[in-house]
Design an enzyme around this catalytic site. Sequence first.
Site, short mmCIF file in Angstrom:
data_model
loop_
_atom_site.label_atom_id
_atom_site.label_comp_id
_atom_site.label_asym_id
_atom_site.label_seq_id
_atom_site.Cartn_x
_atom_site.Cartn_y
_atom_site.Cartn_z
N GLY A 64 0.74 -1.36 -0.24
CA GLY A 64 -0.05 -0.04 0.12
C GLY A 64 0.70 1.30 0.10
N ASN A 65 2.13 1.16 0.75
CA ASN A 65 2.88 2.43 0.95
C ASN A 65 3.51 2.78 -0.57
OD1 ASN A 65 2.12 3.20 3.44
ND2 ASN A 65 3.56 1.83 4.09
N LYS A 87 -13.77 -6.60 7.13
CA LYS A 87 -12.80 -5.73 6.81
C LYS A 87 -13.31 -4.37 6.54
CE LYS A 87 -9.05 -5.14 3.39
NZ LYS A 87 -8.15 -5.28 4.29
N LYS A 127 -4.77 -8.47 -1.50
CA LYS A 127 -3.85 -8.40 -2.69
C LYS A 127 -2.62 -9.48 -2.69
CE LYS A 127 0.19 -6.07 -1.62
NZ LYS A 127 0.23 -6.21 -0.27
P1 ADP Z 1 1.20 -3.79 2.80
O1 ADP Z 1 0.68 -2.50 2.38
O2 ADP Z 1 2.69 -4.08 2.15
O3 ADP Z 1 0.51 -5.16 2.45
P2 ADP Z 1 0.87 -4.50 5.55
O4 ADP Z 1 0.66 -3.43 6.53
O5 ADP Z 1 -0.26 -5.16 5.33
O6 ADP Z 1 1.72 -3.90 4.35
O7 ADP Z 1 1.89 -5.37 5.93
C1 ADP Z 1 3.33 -5.02 6.53
C2 ADP Z 1 3.41 -4.89 7.77
O8 ADP Z 1 3.18 -6.15 8.56
C3 ADP Z 1 4.74 -4.13 8.57
O9 ADP Z 1 4.61 -2.85 8.24
C4 ADP Z 1 4.61 -4.72 9.61
O10 ADP Z 1 4.48 -3.76 10.59
C5 ADP Z 1 3.75 -5.78 9.88
N1 ADP Z 1 4.08 -7.00 10.66
C6 ADP Z 1 3.27 -8.23 11.38
N2 ADP Z 1 3.87 -8.97 11.67
C7 ADP Z 1 5.17 -9.02 11.19
C8 ADP Z 1 6.26 -9.92 11.27
N3 ADP Z 1 6.04 -10.96 11.78
N4 ADP Z 1 7.39 -9.47 10.58
C9 ADP Z 1 7.49 -8.52 9.72
N5 ADP Z 1 6.31 -7.47 9.63
C10 ADP Z 1 5.18 -7.72 10.44
MG MG Z 2 -1.41 -5.61 3.38
#
Ligand code: ADP
Ligand code: MG
Length: 307
Positions: A9-10, A127, A208
Amino acid sequence: MKAVVALGGNALTGRDRRADIQRQFDATRRVAASVARMIRNGWHIALTHGNGPQVGSLLLQQKMAAHEVPPMPLHVLGALSQGQIGYMVQQCLRNEFSTQGIRREIATIITQTLVDGNDDAFTNPTKPIGPLYSEEEAEAMKTLYPMGKVEGGWRILVASPRPASIVESGVIKELMERDVIVIAAGGGGIPVVRKGDELVGVDAVVDKDLASQKLASEIGAEILLILTDVPHVFLNYGKENERALRDVGSEEMEEYLREGHFPSGSMGPKVEAALNFLKNGGREAIIASIESAWDALEGNAGTHIHE
Ligand code: ADP
Ligand code: MG
């Protein structure tokens, strides 16, 4: 080699969820530079991406303008966001390619993801998406979107069914085989169900990462590269004894998933996508930060998951 590269997302907005279009283009330009590097090194790629911030903005616009323009259902907003993001990526990639003298065609495919209308997710939408609404606003919105009570007010609550297949994977595969760089399955694809002989859009959101895995398996990609905002998958994430995973076998990873190291709203679906990809004949799944995309493909960064 063929790879599906899933952008978090970022990646296309920066960290500010309310990023204006200039900031979105700035973020997309950075992504384009690392994609160009993969292309120069002979990779065939399909790019997938999230659409949370964009759909959030579109939902807010539907709400604010409802008295003037009929609000659009979520599946249509999914299509709009795929178009917007596809345009940004196509333009930034083309500009980067022309600077670097790379000659490759780029195409965005509006992508539908088939889901099962009987998926359990539909009986229990969980969600939350888009802005917060007051009770009054929520009442008015109910005819349009499924609303649910959350902390601080009401939000649209949608089902997140599992992807069964990617409707357009045939044409995506064909384009990749002709050396075209394809942008597809944005936001997990537009969820559709089969009604008799027809496909019909539904108000749901497909994860996604899981959709990217489906696409990767269906087109026979060797690599699924999931790019996000952390450099590795960690055990005991955020705790004192946190440990970065660099190279993991799928059985070991499955064990960690069962032990609860990866929450279902963030890292869980990425790990699940990686494991599904390997089960379906993929060679390797990599979870890495966007900045380290190239190093990760070269084996020098990220978390590598293999049989
Ligand atoms: P994206 O938009 O890339 O899908 P998400 O926020 O859904 O991003 O997933 C990435 C996030 O998952 C990271 O920013 C982190 O804070 C979180 N996270 C949770 N558990 C873990 C883990 N075990 N190892 C690494 N990141 C983790
Ligand atoms: Mg995500």
